[in-house]
Structures are given as C-alpha cells and as structure tokens.
Write a protein that holds these residues in place. Structure first.
Motif, mmCIF file in Angstrom:
data_model
loop_
_atom_site.group_PDB
_atom_site.id
_atom_site.type_symbol
_atom_site.label_atom_id
_atom_site.label_comp_id
_atom_site.label_asym_id
_atom_site.label_seq_id
_atom_site.Cartn_x
_atom_site.Cartn_y
_atom_site.Cartn_z
ATOM 1 N N THR A 1 0.797 -1.182 0.165
ATOM 2 C CA THR A 1 0.181 0.163 0.121
ATOM 3 C C THR A 1 0.852 1.179 -0.173
ATOM 4 O O THR A 1 0.490 2.146 -0.657
ATOM 5 N N THR A 2 1.998 1.048 0.681
ATOM 6 C CA THR A 2 3.116 2.407 0.845
ATOM 7 C C THR A 2 3.480 2.280 -0.801
ATOM 8 O O THR A 2 3.826 3.637 -1.203
ATOM 9 N N GLY A 3 3.645 1.390 -1.522
ATOM 10 C CA GLY A 3 4.063 1.362 -2.580
ATOM 11 C C GLY A 3 2.972 1.939 -3.503
ATOM 12 O O GLY A 3 3.396 2.949 -4.395
ATOM 13 N N VAL A 4 1.644 1.746 -3.288
ATOM 14 C CA VAL A 4 0.726 2.429 -4.209
ATOM 15 C C VAL A 4 0.592 3.753 -3.743
ATOM 16 O O VAL A 4 0.408 4.725 -4.940
ATOM 17 N N GLU B 1 2.880 6.356 -15.120
ATOM 18 C CA GLU B 1 3.422 4.759 -15.541
ATOM 19 C C GLU B 1 2.895 4.752 -17.165
ATOM 20 O O GLU B 1 3.632 4.131 -17.648
ATOM 21 N N VAL B 2 1.628 4.883 -17.374
ATOM 22 C CA VAL B 2 1.169 4.742 -18.545
ATOM 23 C C VAL B 2 1.945 5.536 -19.745
ATOM 24 O O VAL B 2 2.460 4.983 -21.004
ATOM 25 N N ILE B 3 2.321 6.835 -19.654
ATOM 26 C CA ILE B 3 2.903 7.633 -20.178
ATOM 27 C C ILE B 3 4.350 7.050 -20.325
ATOM 28 O O ILE B 3 4.805 7.034 -21.393
ATOM 29 N N GLY C 1 -3.910 -1.224 -13.544
ATOM 30 C CA GLY C 1 -3.495 -0.676 -12.358
ATOM 31 C C GLY C 1 -2.335 0.210 -12.531
ATOM 32 O O GLY C 1 -1.993 0.923 -11.627
ATOM 33 N N ALA C 2 -2.012 0.526 -13.552
ATOM 34 C CA ALA C 2 -0.830 1.622 -13.761
ATOM 35 C C ALA C 2 -1.289 3.074 -13.690
ATOM 36 O O ALA C 2 -2.557 3.183 -13.840
ATOM 37 N N GLY D 1 -5.476 -0.774 -21.626
ATOM 38 C CA GLY D 1 -4.854 -2.397 -21.170
ATOM 39 C C GLY D 1 -4.046 -1.890 -20.032
ATOM 40 O O GLY D 1 -4.140 -2.599 -18.977
ATOM 41 N N ALA D 2 -3.097 -0.975 -20.080
ATOM 42 C CA ALA D 2 -2.263 -0.532 -18.998
ATOM 43 C C ALA D 2 -2.903 -0.135 -17.731
ATOM 44 O O ALA D 2 -2.637 -0.606 -16.528
#
Lengths: 294, 285, 376
Positions: free
Chosen positions: A9-12, B185-187, B180-181, B175-176
């Motif tokens: 969760t901290t990663g998220v 992160e997608v960029i 959960g990206a 898709g990305a």
C-alpha cells in the motif's frame, strides 16, 4: 503477510504521489512555456503603444539626426515607417504573385500523381527546400538576382521570400487535396467534365479552406523575415514602388532602428504593428480553417 | 486537348522545384569552390582561424560551426523541460479538450513571432537578467542566444510531439490502466515508447530550426570570430557570421561565407532528412 | 483550360506591367544610389535630403552598410557611388577594373565613447587604447589608466571593448592610429577594415557600437563623434602627437587637416604633428568611377551624379557638415576636389569642367567655424 500488504500500500501511495507530482510538474511547466509569449507581448505593447499612431502609417522613417533633435527638445520622434509598410506590401505581394499559381500547380501535381517516382522526388525536394535556413536563401537570391541585375532590389527580396513560401504552399495544397474524398473527383469525371474543370470547379473550391489557410500562414511566416532581405532588398529611406530599386520593409526598418540608438522608440511601435499583422493573419487562417473544414 | 495542356503545365510546375534545387546547389557550390580550392574542404571546415586582414588573410569555418553547435544544442536542452510538458498536456492529459487547444494555440503563437522581435526581447528584457545573474559582464554570448533560441523552438518541438502522443492507440493505454498503472506510468511505459521515435524526430526538426536561426542570434551572441569559451563565452554561428559580414565581403572572404552557407544548407538538409525518415517509418508502421 | 492559362498569364502580365510602370518612373526622375560608410551617414542623410528638396526629379538613395560594403557594391556596379572612410590602397585600386576618383566630403573625428557611471571625464592615450583592445588591460581601475587620470575615481569593473562586426573605414582609421602609436598593435593586430580581434564584442555599424556602449556598463567603443554626441555618451580626451590631451571638436579636427594634400586627395590626417590636432581625425570619401559610361548609367544619371558631388562640396553642403559636428573641408581641399570632379567623364566628355579661377567661394569667410559650432 500483513507486512507485505502494508509495503504494497505504501508502494501504491508512493506511485500515486509520484503520479500527482508528475501531473503538477507537467501542468506547471506547460503553463511556464506560455509565459515568454506574454512577456514578449508585454514588452512590445507597453513600450510600443506610445508611438503607435497615425504618423506611423503616413510618414517615412526619420533620419537619425531628426530623431536626435527631437529627443534633445523632448519631443516625440518624428516620422513613421511608411517606407517599410509599402516595401513589405511590395515585396510580399510580389512573392505571393510568384508563388501562389506555381505552388498550387505543384501541389495539384503532387496530389494527383502521388505514386509516381518523379513526384516522390519532387516531394522530397520540397521538404529539402522547406528546411533551408532563411539566411542561405538570402545568399541564393543575391547570387541569382542582385549580382546579375547589378542592384539590390525589391525583386531580389521577393525572390528570396518566394523560395521560402513555395514549399509551404505546395505542402498545404497537396495535403488538402489528398484529404478530399476520391468520390468528388470521380463524380465530376463521370458527369463528363474535363479533368481541368474537375480540378478548378470541384477540387480547388472544396479544398479552399485548407489551401487558403496554408497561404495565409506562409505569408505570415515570411512577413517578419529580416535576414534574407538584408542581403537582397537592402532597405531604402523613401517609399519605393519600383521593383528594381532597393526597398525597405518593416523588419528591415526594425533592424535599422535597433542599430541606431536614436530611433529606439520606433522599434517597439513597428514591432507592435508587425505582430498585430502577423497575429491577425494567423487568426484569420484559424477561422478559415474551421469554417471550411473538409 | 486542353486537359493535355493542363497536365503538361502541372508537370512543368513540378519541374520548377527540380530546377530550383539544382539552381540553389549550383549557386552555392559554384561560389564556394574558390575557398575549397584554396584550403581544401577539410582544411576549411577544421580551421578555427578567421582573419580578414589582407596581409595574413585566412578563413576557416570551425569557430562558427562550434558556435552553431553550442547554441543549438544548448537551446534544445533548455527547451525540453518546457516543450515536453506542453506536448503531454495537449496530446495526453487534456487531449481533445478545450484547454488543450487553447494552450497549443498560445504556444503556437510563439512560432509566429518574427526572429527580430525575439532579438529585441532578448536584448532589452533578458540581457539585464543575464548580467545580473553574473554569467558574464556584458550579457552577450552563447548563454543569452540559447535561451532565446530555446523559446523560439518550443512550439516546433511541442506541436509535433503532441501529435505523435495523441496518435498512441487508446486500447494499449486502457490495457495498462486496467492492470492498475497510474497515468504517469502509462506515459512512461506505453505512450513514450510508442511515440518515442516521433518525439525524437520532432526534436530533431526543432534542432534544424535552431541551427539556421539568424537574426535573434546575431543580435545576442556577441559576434566574435572565435570558438565560444563555453556557455559564458561569445561567438558567432554560421548564420550570424553570414548576416554580419556578407554585405561587405569580397573575393575569398565572400567565397568563404558562401561556403559556410553551403555547409549550413547541408547540415540542415541532413538533419531534416533524418527526422523525415523517422516519421516516414512511423507512418508506414 | 482558360483558367489554367489565365493563372499562368496573369502574373506574367502584371509582372510586365510592373516593368513598364517602373520604366516610366525612371524616365520621369533620376535615381542615384549609393552605399557604404556608416560614419558620415547622418551627414549624407541631411545633405541628400536637402539636395532632393532642391531637385524635384532626383532621388538619392544611400545604404549605410559599412565602407567595405560600399567598395564592394561599387565594384559590382550595384550602386552609382560608394562611400568609404578609408581610401583605396593601390592594390584595391587595381582590383576595381576601371579608374576611380575619391571625392572627400567632410572630415570627422573618431572618439572613444564609454559608459561608466560616475566617470564623466577620462583621458586616454593611444597605447592605453591599444592595451585595452589587446586584452592587456582588462579592468577600469588598472594602474596604467589611473596614472593619467589622477582626479578620476575609476571603478573596479571589467572593461568591455566594443568593435565593428562589419568591414569598416572607422576600424581602418582606428587601427591606423594604433599602429602609429603602438608597436605591439602594429605587430599583433595590424591595420585594416576588418581585424582579427581576441577580446571584446562586436556590433554592426557605428550606431550599433554606440548602442551597445550605451547599454553596457563598463563598455568602451570607437565611433564617429556625432554618434556619441547624439546619445550623450561621454568620450575620452586623447593624447596627440605633441603630447596634449585633446577632445574631438570642429577646431581640433580642422587643425589636423592643415597639411599639404596630394592631388588625388587620398590623404590621411591621423595623428598629425599639429599641437591642436585631434589624433583620430579622418576624411570621408565618396568614390565614383572616372568614366561613368559603363553600360549601367545613362548620361542623365551621370550628369546628376556629378552635380550631386559638386553640391556636397559647395558652401551649402559644407555648412551642413559644420552644423552637425563634422568639420567642413578646407579651402585647399575643396579646390583639389573640384579639380577631381573635373576629371569625371561620360563617353570621354568631361561633365563639369574645372576652371582654376571659378568664383573662389572661400568657406571660412562664409562661416566662422566657431559660431556654427556653437549654434547647436
């Protein structure tokens, strides 16, 4: 296990924070990129509006001495930039004349024969021409026109500007015509129209928006050109309509004013005028492009 | 019959481009020969001496080539942190939204401002800042010229990159996201890798633009005929040395200036060609 | 089809119309065009305008592109006259393809203008200037400058020497002076319209240098005296050959011209012996071909060109010089110049013959230089 979850969760969280920061960074820097435009406009408008008057359009550029005497007496600088305005009209007008028919024809040729080897070569060369720095084009116009005719001239300046405008007009014509549905042309030919008629009565009118926009943008692009004109049109202190004589232009006058501290006050009003003309051309181009969208 | 004439005249018009290019090369090469015969092509390109005095006359292009490289690349470097966000803003985050079109048209207006007005702005508004920053005593130099150049090329770099970013297929990005990206992160992982070569191409085009820019640089770089001593130093670019000295040059010096024009022509042609090739590959794929 | 042809024809038609109408304006009036030195530009600007207001059908166009440019334009025959602050060397004369004549138009001074807050009077010597432009002296408070300026508080500031980026007669005369006073300069830099500089920054034209000097704290530049006057820039007093510190003024420049001139008027008045002379005093010339029928000129143009030249050295023309801080030519110079104008031909025919006893309008009886100078 719990440990694992908490790290993820901290990663998220870290990822979300990073995402937010990137978002903020992008927004801030995108807006910062616009700041110079407003700084430049501010500089030009705030310094230029004082001398932006009727005289700008009715009188030729003052001599350095006149400006000095006026300054000593605390009067505004006499004179305007009439010789530059008429020169720009003459030089750009001639360039429009040379390039529009030619550019349209080449554009039509390229869009109609896009598969031919020859038109691929022409297309490539058009790209090449488009990338030539304006100062190099100035050298070329000097070698082609100034040297043989034995005089700096409006004609030489307009040849230089023509070489700059031509690829832009060719490209915009070609691309606009390529976007037109094939059905337009086929329907015209099926109705028994000649090829020439199809081009002039159907294709060009339907592509008008794109083509016209391209022309306007090309004009606004060459309007502020200084470097090639320094080598070709040279400049003149009076209004000149003879295409074989040295001629001034608004950017050439700005360059002269810049090099002469007495005339500094005129730099900004002439720049203001130039910017207004260029922005209005851009704005009309935008409207035309929107109105006549294919 | 009349169609035939029309078609022939279209073809004739197209031939004009061919003649124009040939004429340009002919004029540039023909007039450069004198200096190339004197020093050899490499001898001219690799020599940093520019000495117009009659007794010790000697011309080399290296100082100006270096000046051009310094200003253009530093400008490119400076412009990235601004043009890339603009491209992402208009081509990704706010793609198709009204705010994106406002931002992009404002940035595009930067491309409409004439070079000479940029020069004025650099001279009157930025130069005092550069002096105050203590870059050098008089403000002129590579640093000042590069800042202004960077602003000038932002619209060229950003508008094309934005186009390439907006062409990234939505289903890939979706898709990305579904995995959960986050957006950035997608960029990073999807958009930029896919649009990457297009973005690179647009920066190469912007570089080509910066290499040939004349007036603003002439007004700001200091116009000294030497290899710039770093970013603080003064110098001349290939374009600015022509603007400064063409009007009175003569004989060997004139030939040297035209040869510099030819080199500039070749360099910008190669740069544009690379960019166009990259973009062609993209559109073919 | 018609339209296709029209599209091609219209531009051609209009183009040819433009040609026709331009021919018409040419027959109605005569255009004389010249290019060159920026140093005398303010002078020419006013003289040519006066001349145009006296002669309705004449247009005189002058492009201030630098002396080097003026000579090249004359050689290319893209102008009717060139203007230069440096006379052509024998080698340059040979390269002109045809004999040319130097018409001196006025005299002036090159001054060292500077921007240094708190310093409004400064003395310099030729060797100090040489050291500054060679990079041997880099700061204003250098002891060598301080030594001859005991009463001036010089700041601890970098000196920014400003020079010309274009080929310039002003540079030529500046370097001639420094060659005369500094052996090191002569060895390292030499003399020329363009030099190889190692320090400083460059600007285009006299006004360009003046502008940069004005805008840059700590800058010094060599410019025509009228440009410094125009901008209210302080200028340094220079030490002349006799050892006196002199400012550039009508008197000190005229004093420099009290020498014997050669018949072709290719004379230098840099660093002369006269104790009142300003050391960087110069002539400025218009240069024309001796034979004007080179295919580019009509006879009318040739006549008008010669009339213009005579006007410039007439009392009316020379009065303008005095009024705006150039020095008028001396009597002897004017006589020699008249003789030179008498050599200009069209198809071998002299256009304005020179007669020795032609009403000797002595300039100095017309106007005492002092009163004129004080007028402004």
């Amino acid at each position: 296990m719990t440990n694992n979850v908490s790290t993820s969760t901290t990663g998220v969280k870290r990822r979300i924070v990073k995402d937010k920061m990137a978002y903020a960074f992008i927004c801030i820097f995108a807006f910062l990129a616009m700041v110079p435009l407003f700084l430049i406009l501010w500089e030009v408008v705030s310094k230029g509006y004082k001398n932006f008057n009727f005289r700008l359009f009715t009188e030729v550029a003052p001599s350095s001495m006149d400006a000095m005497f006026a300054r000593v007496n605390g009067e505004p600088i006499p004179g305007g930039i009439l010789n530059g305005i008429t020169g720009t009209i003459l030089i750009v007008g001639l360039a429009i004349f040379f390039t529009i028919p030619l550019g349209l024809y080449i554009g039509i040729y390229l869009s109609e024969n896009s598969e031919k080897r020859f038109s691929k070569i022409i297309s490539f060369l058009t790209d090449l021409l488009q990338g030539i720095p304006s100062i190099v084009i100035g050298i070329i116009a000097y070698a082609w026109v100034v040297k043989p005719l034995g005089s700096y001239s409006a004609l030489a300046g307009s040849v230089a500007l023509s070489i700059m405008m031509l690829p832009m007009i060719v490209r915009s014509t070609e691309e606009t015509l390529k976007m037109l549905p094939r059905a337009y042309k086929e329907a015209g030919l099926a109705l028994g129209s000649s090829y020439t008629n199809v081009v002039f009565r159907i294709l060009l009118p339907s592509g008008f928006g794109g083509i016209f926009t391209g022309i306007l943008l090309a004009i606004s692009r060459v309007m502020g050109e200084t470097a090639p004109l320094m080598l070709t049109a040279l400049g003149a202190s009076l209004v000149n309509w003879n295409i074989f004589e040295p001629t001034s232009s608004i950017p050439l006058l700005i360059w002269e004013f810049y090099n002469d501290p007495n005339l500094i006050d005129l730099i900004w009003s002439s720049s203001l005028l130039l910017l207004i003309v260029i922005f209005v051309l851009n704005w009309i181009a935008k409207i035309v492009a929107r109105k006549w969208k294919i | 019959m009349k169609d035939r004439i029309f078609k022939i005249s279209l073809f004739a018009a197209a031939v004009v481009i061919l003649l124009l290019t040939a004429g340009i090369l002919y004029a540039l090469v023909g007039k450069s020969l004198e200096v190339f015969n004197e020093y050899g092509v490499w001898g001219f390109v690799s020599n940093a001496e520019w000495d117009p005095r009659a007794a010790t006359e000697e011309y080399g292009a290296l100082s100006f080539i270096m000046g051009t490289i310094y200003t253009a690349f530093f400008a490119l470097l400076l412009c990235i942190p601004f043009s890339l966000p603009v491209a992402l803003f208009t081509g990704e985050y706010f793609k198709g939204k009204r705010i994106a079109s406002i931002v992009s048209s404002i940035v595009d207006l930067l491309a409409g401002i004439p070079s000479i007005v940029y020069g004025l702005w650099g001279f009157y508004a930025l130069r005092p800042v550069v002096i105050a920053l203590g870059v050098n005593a008089q403000g002129f130099g590579v640093f000042l010229a590069s800042i202004v150049l960077a602003v000038m090329i932002i619209p060229y770099a950003s508008s094309l990159s934005s186009e390439f970013l907006s062409m990234v297929p939505n289903n890939l990005k979706e898709g990305a996201y579904s995995l959960g990206a986050t957006r950035i992160e997608v960029i990073q992982k999807v958009s930029i890798p896919i649009a990457g070569s297009g973005i690179v191409a647009s920066y190469i085009l912007a570089l080509g633009r910066a290499l040939g820019e004349t007036m603003a640089v002439t007004m700001l770089i200091g116009n000294t005929n030497n290899i710039p001593a770093g970013l603080r130093g003064t110098g001349n670019t290939m374009a600015s040395v022509i603007a400064n000295q063409f009007g009175e040059a003569d004989g060997l010096k004139l030939s040297a200036l035209i040869a510099i024009g030819l080199l500039l022509f070749i360099i910008t042609a190669i740069i544009n060609l690379i960019a166009k090739l990259i973009m062609k590959k993209l559109s073919a794929a | 089809m018609k339209k296709a042809v029209l599209c091609l024809l219209i531009p051609m038609l209009l183009f040819s119309c433009g040609r026709l109408s331009s021919d018409k304006t040419k027959s109605g009036g005569v255009t004389i065009s010249g290019a060159g030195a920026t140093f005398p530009y303010p002078f020419y600007n006013i003289v040519f305008r006066d001349y145009m207001s006296l002669n309705d059908n004449i247009v005189v166009n002058y492009g201030a592109i630098g002396s080097g440019g003026g000579i090249r334009s004359l050689r290319d025959k893209s102008v009717d006259f060139g203007a230069s602050d440096a006379f052509l060397t024998d080698r340059e004369l040979e390269s002109m393809n045809a004999p040319v004549i130097h018409i001196p138009t006025c005299m002036g001074g090159i001054v060292m203008a500077y921007t240094l807050s708190g310093v409004d009077s400064l003395r310099l010597t030729g060797s100090l200037i040489s050291d500054i432009y060679l990079g041997n002296i880099t700061r204003w408070n250098d002891y060598r400058i301080a030594a001859i300026n005991p009463n001036v508080k010089l700041p601890d500031l970098e000196i920014t020497p400003v020079y010309r980026s274009d080929g310039s007669g002003t540079t030529f005369n500046f370097s001639e002076y420094l060659c005369d006073v500094s052996p090191e300069w002569k060895k390292v830099m030499g003399m020329g319209k363009a030099l190889k500089w190692d320090v400083g920054i460059a600007a285009k034209g006299n006004p360009g240098v003046a502008g940069i000097v004005q805008q840059t704290e700590g800058a010094i530049g060599y410019i025509g005296s009228e440009y410094s006057l125009t901008l209210g820039l302080p200028v340094a007093q220079l030490k002349n050959k006799a050892g006196n510190f002199v400012s550039a003024s009508l008197e000190s420049i005229s004093a420099a011209s009290k020498i014997q001139f050669p018949d072709d008027m290719r004379a230098s008045i840099i660093n002369v012996d006269n104790p009142d002379a300003y050391p960087m005093s110069i002539f400025t010339w218009l240069i024309v071909y001796q034979e004007l029928n080179d295919g580019n000129h009509t006879e009318v143009q040739a006549q008008e060109l010669v009339k213009l030249l005579s006007y410039i050295i007439s009392p009316e023309g020379q009065q303008v010089a005095a009024r705006i801080n150039y020095a008028p030519l001396s009597e002897q110079a004017i006589e020699k110049t008249k003789a030179l104008i008498g050599k200009i031909t069209y198809n071998g025919e002299v256009l304005i013959p020179y007669t020795e006893d032609s009403t000797k309008t002595s300039l100095n009886t017309h106007l005492t230089t002092d009163t004129l100078y004080n007028e402004r």
